[in-house]
Structures are given as C-alpha cells and as structure tokens.
Design a protein around this motif. Sequence first.
Motif, PDB file in Angstrom:
ATOM      1  N   GLU A 436      36.761  -2.949  69.164  1.00  0.00           N
ATOM      2  CA  GLU A 436      36.576  -2.166  67.966  1.00  0.00           C
ATOM      3  C   GLU A 436      38.043  -1.045  67.926  1.00  0.00           C
ATOM      4  O   GLU A 436      38.877  -0.683  68.291  1.00  0.00           O
ATOM      5  CB  GLU A 436      35.281  -1.140  68.326  1.00  0.00           C
ATOM      6  CG  GLU A 436      34.486  -1.484  69.102  1.00  0.00           C
ATOM      7  CD  GLU A 436      32.950  -0.999  69.213  1.00  0.00           C
ATOM      8  OE1 GLU A 436      33.047   0.567  68.993  1.00  0.00           O
ATOM      9  OE2 GLU A 436      32.433  -0.964  69.645  1.00  0.00           O
ATOM     10  N   SER A 437      38.382  -0.726  66.682  1.00  0.00           N
ATOM     11  CA  SER A 437      39.570   0.354  66.652  1.00  0.00           C
ATOM     12  C   SER A 437      39.690   0.987  66.961  1.00  0.00           C
ATOM     13  O   SER A 437      41.328   1.573  66.825  1.00  0.00           O
ATOM     14  CB  SER A 437      39.757  -0.294  64.842  1.00  0.00           C
ATOM     15  OG  SER A 437      38.797   0.885  64.386  1.00  0.00           O
ATOM     16  N   THR A 438      38.208   1.864  66.985  1.00  0.00           N
ATOM     17  CA  THR A 438      38.121   2.802  67.346  1.00  0.00           C
ATOM     18  C   THR A 438      38.322   3.958  69.392  1.00  0.00           C
ATOM     19  O   THR A 438      38.772   4.244  69.358  1.00  0.00           O
ATOM     20  CB  THR A 438      37.081   3.883  66.796  1.00  0.00           C
ATOM     21  OG1 THR A 438      36.142   2.956  67.688  1.00  0.00           O
ATOM     22  CG2 THR A 438      36.580   3.856  65.684  1.00  0.00           C
ATOM     23  N   GLU A 439      39.428   2.094  69.733  1.00  0.00           N
ATOM     24  CA  GLU A 439      39.424   2.271  71.529  1.00  0.00           C
ATOM     25  C   GLU A 439      40.457   2.355  71.512  1.00  0.00           C
ATOM     26  O   GLU A 439      40.570   2.861  71.383  1.00  0.00           O
ATOM     27  CB  GLU A 439      38.268   0.946  71.853  1.00  0.00           C
ATOM     28  CG  GLU A 439      38.586   0.785  73.321  1.00  0.00           C
ATOM     29  CD  GLU A 439      38.217  -0.315  73.862  1.00  0.00           C
ATOM     30  OE1 GLU A 439      37.227  -0.708  75.130  1.00  0.00           O
ATOM     31  OE2 GLU A 439      37.317  -1.706  72.944  1.00  0.00           O
ATOM     32  N   SER A 440      40.516   3.502  72.790  1.00  0.00           N
ATOM     33  CA  SER A 440      41.729   3.522  72.968  1.00  0.00           C
ATOM     34  C   SER A 440      42.074   2.113  73.681  1.00  0.00           C
ATOM     35  O   SER A 440      41.258   1.793  74.690  1.00  0.00           O
ATOM     36  CB  SER A 440      41.583   4.490  74.024  1.00  0.00           C
ATOM     37  OG  SER A 440      40.945   6.260  73.142  1.00  0.00           O
ATOM     38  N   ILE A 507      53.222   7.119  73.541  1.00  0.00           N
ATOM     39  CA  ILE A 507      51.696   7.495  73.575  1.00  0.00           C
ATOM     40  C   ILE A 507      51.757   9.075  72.540  1.00  0.00           C
ATOM     41  O   ILE A 507      52.921   9.650  72.789  1.00  0.00           O
ATOM     42  CB  ILE A 507      51.523   8.178  75.241  1.00  0.00           C
ATOM     43  CG1 ILE A 507      51.212   7.204  76.737  1.00  0.00           C
ATOM     44  CG2 ILE A 507      50.540   8.635  75.859  1.00  0.00           C
ATOM     45  CD1 ILE A 507      51.506   7.456  78.000  1.00  0.00           C
ATOM     46  N   PRO A 508      50.926   8.434  71.884  1.00  0.00           N
ATOM     47  CA  PRO A 508      50.446   9.724  71.208  1.00  0.00           C
ATOM     48  C   PRO A 508      50.166  10.167  71.405  1.00  0.00           C
ATOM     49  O   PRO A 508      49.098  11.093  73.079  1.00  0.00           O
ATOM     50  CB  PRO A 508      49.491   8.695  70.067  1.00  0.00           C
ATOM     51  CG  PRO A 508      48.758   7.905  71.169  1.00  0.00           C
ATOM     52  CD  PRO A 508      49.094   7.137  71.951  1.00  0.00           C
ATOM     53  N   ASP A 509      49.525  11.846  70.587  1.00  0.00           N
ATOM     54  CA  ASP A 509      49.701  13.185  70.788  1.00  0.00           C
ATOM     55  C   ASP A 509      47.435  13.496  71.537  1.00  0.00           C
ATOM     56  O   ASP A 509      47.081  12.930  70.512  1.00  0.00           O
ATOM     57  CB  ASP A 509      49.623  14.081  70.362  1.00  0.00           C
ATOM     58  CG  ASP A 509      51.000  14.957  69.724  1.00  0.00           C
ATOM     59  OD1 ASP A 509      51.376  14.454  70.649  1.00  0.00           O
ATOM     60  OD2 ASP A 509      51.609  15.267  68.804  1.00  0.00           O
ATOM     61  N   GLY A 510      47.751  13.541  72.380  1.00  0.00           N
ATOM     62  CA  GLY A 510      46.003  13.096  72.896  1.00  0.00           C
ATOM     63  C   GLY A 510      45.952  11.449  73.552  1.00  0.00           C
ATOM     64  O   GLY A 510      44.515  11.582  73.367  1.00  0.00           O
ATOM     65  N   GLY A 511      46.543  10.953  73.778  1.00  0.00           N
ATOM     66  CA  GLY A 511      46.904   9.771  73.861  1.00  0.00           C
ATOM     67  C   GLY A 511      45.798   9.229  75.271  1.00  0.00           C
ATOM     68  O   GLY A 511      45.588   8.537  75.876  1.00  0.00           O
ATOM     69  N   ILE A 512      46.333  10.696  76.296  1.00  0.00           N
ATOM     70  CA  ILE A 512      46.216  10.411  78.053  1.00  0.00           C
ATOM     71  C   ILE A 512      44.476  11.469  78.067  1.00  0.00           C
ATOM     72  O   ILE A 512      44.560  12.992  78.063  1.00  0.00           O
ATOM     73  CB  ILE A 512      46.782  11.063  78.455  1.00  0.00           C
ATOM     74  CG1 ILE A 512      48.109  10.129  78.469  1.00  0.00           C
ATOM     75  CG2 ILE A 512      46.683  10.827  80.152  1.00  0.00           C
ATOM     76  CD1 ILE A 512      49.718  11.203  79.030  1.00  0.00           C
ATOM     77  N   GLY A 513      43.497  11.067  78.404  1.00  0.00           N
ATOM     78  CA  GLY A 513      41.969  11.487  78.819  1.00  0.00           C
ATOM     79  C   GLY A 513      42.182  11.547  79.645  1.00  0.00           C
ATOM     80  O   GLY A 513      42.671  10.979  80.853  1.00  0.00           O
ATOM     81  N   ASP A 516      40.086   7.502  79.423  1.00  0.00           N
ATOM     82  CA  ASP A 516      40.745   6.417  78.229  1.00  0.00           C
ATOM     83  C   ASP A 516      42.453   6.645  78.189  1.00  0.00           C
ATOM     84  O   ASP A 516      43.075   7.531  78.929  1.00  0.00           O
ATOM     85  CB  ASP A 516      40.370   7.098  77.246  1.00  0.00           C
ATOM     86  CG  ASP A 516      39.119   7.039  76.877  1.00  0.00           C
ATOM     87  OD1 ASP A 516      38.263   5.898  77.603  1.00  0.00           O
ATOM     88  OD2 ASP A 516      37.783   7.397  76.271  1.00  0.00           O
ATOM     89  N   LEU A 517      43.098   5.625  78.243  1.00  0.00           N
ATOM     90  CA  LEU A 517      44.695   5.781  77.302  1.00  0.00           C
ATOM     91  C   LEU A 517      44.436   4.454  76.383  1.00  0.00           C
ATOM     92  O   LEU A 517      44.602   3.703  75.828  1.00  0.00           O
ATOM     93  CB  LEU A 517      44.984   5.066  78.711  1.00  0.00           C
ATOM     94  CG  LEU A 517      46.304   4.904  78.772  1.00  0.00           C
ATOM     95  CD1 LEU A 517      47.553   6.592  78.658  1.00  0.00           C
ATOM     96  CD2 LEU A 517      47.368   4.160  79.877  1.00  0.00           C
ATOM     97  N   THR A 518      45.641   5.449  75.572  1.00  0.00           N
ATOM     98  CA  THR A 518      46.243   4.886  74.563  1.00  0.00           C
ATOM     99  C   THR A 518      47.828   5.065  74.169  1.00  0.00           C
ATOM    100  O   THR A 518      48.676   6.260  74.977  1.00  0.00           O
ATOM    101  CB  THR A 518      45.947   5.581  73.372  1.00  0.00           C
ATOM    102  OG1 THR A 518      44.558   5.534  72.947  1.00  0.00           O
ATOM    103  CG2 THR A 518      46.461   4.853  71.399  1.00  0.00           C
TER     104      THR A 518
END
Length: 597
Positions: A436-440, A507-513, A516-518
């Motif tokens: 899914e495109s919304t997935e990290s 890593i975008p802002d908020g990308g490290i949950g 989750d990781l983006t």
Amino acid sequence: MAKSQKFPLTPFVDPLPLPRRLIAAEHGGELSVSIRSGAHSFHRDLPSSQVWGYEGTAPGPTIEVESGEQVRVRWRNELDGEFPVDVTIAPDEVDAEGVPVQCLPGLSGGTPDDNVSALSGYSVVHLHGGLTPAVYDGWTENLFAPGQDAYNTYPGKQRASMLWYHDHVMGVTRFNVYAGLAGLWIIRDERERELGLPEGGPYEVPLLLQDRNFGVGADGTLTGRLVHKTDPGVMEAFAPFTVVNGKVWPFLNVEPTTYRFRALNGSNARTFRLVLLRDGAPDHGRITQIGTDAGLLREPVEVPEDGLILASAERADLLVDFSDLPEGTVLTLYNTAGAPFDGAPFPAAEAEDAADLDAMLPFPQVMQFRVGPRVGPGEVKSQPVPHKLATDYVRVRDEELDGAPRRAIALVEREMAGMPNMLTMRELEAVGDGAESTESLVKISDGDDVTRYRSVAAHFEDTTTFFPMLGEYEIWQLINLTEDTHPIHVHLDPFQIVARRPITWSIPDGGIGDRDLTAEVTIGRGPDDGLDHGIDDNERGLKDTVRVNPNEIVEIAVRFHTYAGRFMYHCHILEHEDRDMMRPFVTMPMELMPFMS
C-alpha cells in the motif's frame, strides 16, 4: 577554546598491572569466581576507588583454558554495599568556558541518579565470543541476586582466541561494566604453540583498554569516586581518562625482544585508533597483527596507516618487536579517535596533537613503553613472524553464499522528548510492489533495482523474527541510518565480513515511529562521504563484532554450527544496548522447522 586540557593526573607514573592468571587445568576444570566489591587504585595520586569486580578486582582475573577443555565456573554473587559509581546527566553540554562537560572530571552540576544508587547487585555473566549453549550464554534477563550462585559450563570447543567475560544485566550493563565487572578469557591450542608465539608472562601481555571519570571534592581535587556522566546532547559516556588494565596512563618496561600484546577495547562507548610514536613519528613497522576477535588470521597483516581501530568489544592480537631499540628508548601509544566516532580519518603523524575537546578527546595518551636491558635468558633477538598462521578456516566463497537467506537490519536513532534518544535495530521484511502506498517502507535502490522493506521488529521484546538454521550460511545486511559508527556483536559463532558498501539515505520528518520506519537508501557514495568503505586486512579473519560506519551497509556471512536456542545480537556501545539496540534470534535444527508456526 583550547584544544586540550591540563593533565589533572601525571601520566606514565604507574607500572602497567597484569591481571592474575587463573588457569583452569590447575583446578581440574572447576573454577569458583566471586563477584564482589573491592578497593582499587586507578592512579598513584588518586584516593582508592570502590569498584565491583570479579574477585573484587578491576579487571578480574584472566581465565585461561585449553581448546576442547570443558570448564565449569561457579559465579558467586557476593556484592553488597552501595553502588560504587555516581551516575549523572549534566544539566548542560558545556561549562562556562565552553568546554564539553564530558571532558571534565566531576558531576558538572548534575546530581547522582537515585535509581542507579539503589542498585543492589543483580548480575549475569556473558562470555563474549564463547561458543556456549544458550542456557549458559548470559541471557540478559537471567539474573542472579547477591547471595546466589550461578553455575555455568563452558564446553571450550573452539579455536584459540582471547575472549572476555562481563556483566550483561538488562538495562544496566553500562553501569555494571563501568563499575569494574569485566575480565579476559584466553583459549589456547597446540596450533598456536607450534608457531612459537609468546605464551604467558613476561612476553605475552594483555591490554584491556577502557575510559573512566572521577569525582571532584570541595577543594577541587579528584576523589577517586567513579563517575559515569552523560549530557543532554550526548547519551554515551565518553570519560576523559584512558585506563589500561585498571591504571590511568600506565607504563610498561620492556626488554629488547618481541612481545605479544592481546588488546581489547572494553570501553562502554569510546573507539580507539591506536598510534605508536617514537621520537614524535609513527613507528608502526615494528607491529604485526596476527589475530582478531575469534583468533588467528590466516596471514599476518600490517597495522593500517592511520592506526589500529578498535571499537568497543573488538580485539587484536599483536606482535611488537623491540629488539632493535637501545636501552632508554621510549615509545608512546596514542588514541586519535574522536567521539562519538564516525570513522573519520586522522593522520598518524599528527597523533601528538590529536587532543580535541569538541571530539571529547582531551587526552589522547594511552600508555608508554620503556625499553630496558635484556632480563630473560638468551641473546637479544627478533622473533620471526610466521608467514602462515591459521589453517583451520578459509574465506567464504561467493558460491557458498548463492541462495543463502538474506536478512536486513536498519540501525536507527529515534529522538525522544525529555529523555535520551532510543537506539533500535529494525528487522526488515521484503515486500512486493503491491504494498500500500500509505505503508511505511524502507526502499533500497541499487541502480535500476529497488527493494522495498517493511519493519517487522524494533524492540528487544518484539516477536522473534530470525530463526537461522544450524549449519546453513546466511547473509546479514547491517544498514546504518545514523551519523555514528556502531560495533555490532553477534553472540555464539563468529562470522566473516563479506562486503562494505557506501550508501546515501534520507528519512522524512516523522519517518521513525515506534516500530514503523520510512527511509530512502541508495547504494553509492555521497559527495561529502570521506570514508573508503573497504574491508581492512585485519577484518578478514573470524569476527564476533563488526564496525558499521555511517553511510554504509556491511554484509556479514553468518553460520551457526553447534548450539540451538535463544541468543541475541546488539550494538556493543553499552549505552545503546541498554537503550534497546538489541534483538534476539533463535538457532534451530532443520528438522524442527516443519513444526514451527
């Protein structure tokens, strides 16, 4: 601001201590080691310090065993009294003069942590580098309290090497090891004896390198009280005083002959890049490295031009030839690695000027060697270095890794509000293009090839996802998405480093949950990347700890042979390990896998 500080203690006035040797064969393979409080002198001009140590000493005794000799150790927890270290977070990163507080003795305005002061001495012992059944590996939650004993059996079925044993209690490893709970463990075999290498005193010398800090009294003098100090911007403790075998800046009198030095970086977080100077110039030609973490290399290697790098838990087996030096020659060992270490080079020729307060290296001096007359029997001579060393392993071949399972682990630092950052190792699972495109996701691009991953585990308590099969090679990819070098230690069998690859990442802002990781990762060197990302010659042996530098993917070939059960891997910067940079894995025999759900 000056680059260096005045020495609060006089360097090179204490002889290097040699830990007591505890030879298992002399005790029928049955050892009893107490874990207790003791008084220790770190320096001639320091008041006595309280420590927690094996046999009450810092470091503990050096335990020596024969390869294949089973040893049973009764670890007796006799700890009592107050915890011997003041642990504090200073309120500011620098003092009124702009000097980083970690370069200074004392609490720097901080107050001792009451929770640490209340520690009553729970312990668990890990034999680092040992091929040890899971039940005896020192699982971080298998604690035993003061007044209790732990009986551990170490089979010893492994090649000659220098291991070390240290405390491994969940969440407070950094404090217990800093308090003194560490010692060396040497395995010997006939292959090494056939090479004629120095064994035992006086020509085989262990060097346990650490850094320590001490309290300051009302009159401004050092009290000897151990201080573990961090600050609001740096969660690791980088203490200003280098300690070798429990002494600050010691010296060693050597004869004009060949010595074998067994070096270990036992610091919580500090990396050492060791440079040997004579008359102000590097003198590395007299040093040959013959072994690394898990024993002898296949062939001897030279020390790297910039110096020998040892991150926390890494070891080096070194031959140093003093035979050509006249009596009265002095050589000094320096450290040129700043902190936190990021792999950045530093010219060995400038080691005397390596002091850098911004890099939390106020005193680069480590120890001194002083050449005296020949004391032992025989004429002065250089011991030839064998051209061939290990014959019991070969470098893993590419074809052996064809089809091997690949595991990806991202090293991540997450900023936390009002508390130290959280360091985690995100275990990644490959996903298809239909995610899914919304997935990290973590996307790794290598030319036109793009691999997408989702994070499936982040914390020590998360579900185990690694189940390596006994006897089967795997490739573990360690992907560094932080600004610092991380020494990653894998329990149980040693591994081989097969690749270092430069990367750029974002890593975008908020990308490290929390889990989750983006991230976007691209294979290839960035324009500002000054590291060479090569495998050093001294890293081509069998390792149990590997440095993963910034902007780098390191691939290691892992194969577990003997013991099934639950083990762990983690960053060996102890402040990182205790802040959740640790994950379990379970080694499994192949025949059980059909029954695993």
